[in-house]
Scaffold this motif. Structure first.
Motif, PDB file in Angstrom:
ATOM      1  N   UNK A 165       5.276  -1.883 -10.376  1.00  0.00           N
ATOM      2  CA  UNK A 165       5.930  -1.180  -9.439  1.00  0.00           C
ATOM      3  C   UNK A 165       4.950  -0.922  -8.012  1.00  0.00           C
ATOM      4  N   UNK A 166       5.434  -1.114  -7.259  1.00  0.00           N
ATOM      5  CA  UNK A 166       4.204  -0.950  -5.895  1.00  0.00           C
ATOM      6  C   UNK A 166       4.722   0.100  -5.210  1.00  0.00           C
ATOM      7  N   UNK A 167       3.806   0.601  -5.276  1.00  0.00           N
ATOM      8  CA  UNK A 167       4.595   2.062  -3.478  1.00  0.00           C
ATOM      9  C   UNK A 167       4.916   1.077  -2.250  1.00  0.00           C
ATOM     10  N   UNK A 168       4.729   2.145  -1.076  1.00  0.00           N
ATOM     11  CA  UNK A 168       4.568   1.579   0.834  1.00  0.00           C
ATOM     12  C   UNK A 168       3.778   1.546   1.312  1.00  0.00           C
ATOM     13  N   UNK A 169       2.044   1.150   0.256  1.00  0.00           N
ATOM     14  CA  UNK A 169       1.492   1.399   0.859  1.00  0.00           C
ATOM     15  C   UNK A 169       0.903   0.366   1.748  1.00  0.00           C
TER      16      UNK A 169
ATOM     17  N   UNK B 121       9.130  -3.457  -8.508  1.00  0.00           N
ATOM     18  CA  UNK B 121      10.139  -3.042  -7.789  1.00  0.00           C
ATOM     19  C   UNK B 121       9.433  -1.855  -7.119  1.00  0.00           C
ATOM     20  N   UNK B 122       9.954  -1.566  -5.841  1.00  0.00           N
ATOM     21  CA  UNK B 122       9.582  -0.931  -4.698  1.00  0.00           C
ATOM     22  C   UNK B 122      10.104  -0.059  -3.447  1.00  0.00           C
ATOM     23  N   UNK B 123      10.159   0.824  -3.590  1.00  0.00           N
ATOM     24  CA  UNK B 123      10.945   1.373  -2.361  1.00  0.00           C
ATOM     25  C   UNK B 123      10.574   1.081  -0.691  1.00  0.00           C
TER      26      UNK B 123
ATOM     27  N   UNK C 255       3.395  -1.552 -15.651  1.00  0.00           N
ATOM     28  CA  UNK C 255       2.195  -1.305 -14.326  1.00  0.00           C
ATOM     29  C   UNK C 255       2.324  -0.893 -12.591  1.00  0.00           C
ATOM     30  N   UNK C 256       1.947   0.128 -12.817  1.00  0.00           N
ATOM     31  CA  UNK C 256       2.040   0.782 -11.117  1.00  0.00           C
ATOM     32  C   UNK C 256       1.021   0.303 -10.745  1.00  0.00           C
ATOM     33  N   UNK C 257       0.919   0.188  -9.215  1.00  0.00           N
ATOM     34  CA  UNK C 257      -0.011  -0.175  -8.213  1.00  0.00           C
ATOM     35  C   UNK C 257       0.783   0.795  -7.107  1.00  0.00           C
ATOM     36  N   UNK C 258      -0.352   1.563  -6.593  1.00  0.00           N
ATOM     37  CA  UNK C 258      -0.208   3.039  -5.814  1.00  0.00           C
ATOM     38  C   UNK C 258      -1.676   3.224  -5.018  1.00  0.00           C
TER      39      UNK C 258
END
Length: 281
Positions: A124-128, A147-149, A195-198
């Motif tokens: 999952x990655x955020x909107x950065x 997965x991302x927004x 795994x999530x990257x923010x």
């Protein structure tokens, strides 16, 4: 008798110069001028109203009307005597400006981040814009669920057959080019990823911060939805302030940061006990 073709060409050259006359602006119209004002400010960070008035050949009052409209659209922000695209402790900058900032550092951080990803994972990655650099490196790591927004990341990866792409819906926010709000949070809460990257706007003390509450809500949900979470930050975000406290740094399994971090800040990270890794630029 002067050659008309030469005269017309000279007029055209002047029309594309850095200073445009009032007739040019009347012909182009306010919408076109506002787009050019936006591009100019995004490229420079901050500009005074008087400089914009001179550049575009209109009155300062007209420039302030343009600035009001651009602020209403969330593209730029006013300050006393001018307009800026830079972030503050209360407002995050437009995604177009963030994409131009610290590009080398973000690319270095992303290179370290993808080394943590293995085929078969769900990520999952955020909107950065730092996470966007990670997204650019995902093709070739197959199979992979992403997965991302972040709409730009979705568009970037849409044609990659080896990736299973999952879009997080919600209320579309043009300032961030992403989907936010309660529907997005609920969509995140229904998932579990490896795994999530923010990224965040600032790190101060032992906490990560962000200016906007709606962004904080989505990032918190993402962190809870991941088995492992990684914070991606360039050195410019350290020892800065932002309005909302997102989470303690201890909530992250790893911090990835570029190697231009001041020694004093590294000592602070060492004392916090949070694992971190420096990305060589």
């Amino acid at each position: 008798m002067p050659d008309r073709g030469t005269s017309d060409q000279g007029t055209s050259d002047r029309g594309t110069s850095d200073r445009r006359g009032p007739r040019d602006e009347i012909r182009r119209g306010p919408s076109h001028r506002r787009r050019e004002i936006s591009d100019h400010v995004l490229a420079r960070g901050s500009v005074s109203a008087s400089d914009l008035a001179e550049r575009f050949g209109v009155s300062v009052m007209t420039i302030y009307r343009d600035i009001d409209e651009l602020e209403r659209e969330g593209v730029l922000r006013k300050f006393r005597g001018g307009v800026t695209a830079r972030p503050s402790g209360v407002f995050e900058s437009n995604v177009a400006y963030r994409k131009t900032s610290m590009r080398r550092e973000k690319a270095a951080i992303a290179a370290e981040a993808v080394a943590l990803i293995e085929p078969g994972m769900s990520v999952m990655i955020d909107d950065s814009t730092t996470a966007l650099e990670v997204a650019r490196l995902l093709p070739g790591i197959e199979p992979l669920t992403v997965v991302t927004n972040f709409l730009e990341a979705l568009n970037l990866l849409a044609d990659e057959r080896g990736l299973h792409l999952m879009a997080l819906g919600g209320d579309y926010d043009p300032l961030h080019d992403s989907f936010l709000g309660v529907p997005c949070v609920e969509a995140v809460e229904a998932l579990r990823v490896d795994l999530c990257f923010v990224s965040v706007s600032s790190v101060s003390g032992d906490f990560a911060f962000h200016q906007e509450q709606r962004i904080v809500a989505v990032k918190r949900a993402m962190l809870k939805a991941a088995d492992r979470s990684v914070l991606l930050i360039d050195h410019s975000k350290l020892d800065r302030t932002a309005l909302h406290r997102l989470t303690p740094l201890s909530a992250f399994d790893l911090i990835l940061i570029d190697d231009r971090v001041p020694p004093d800040t590294l000592r602070s990270l060492d004392e916090s006990g949070v694992p971190y890794r420096l990305a060589p630029t």
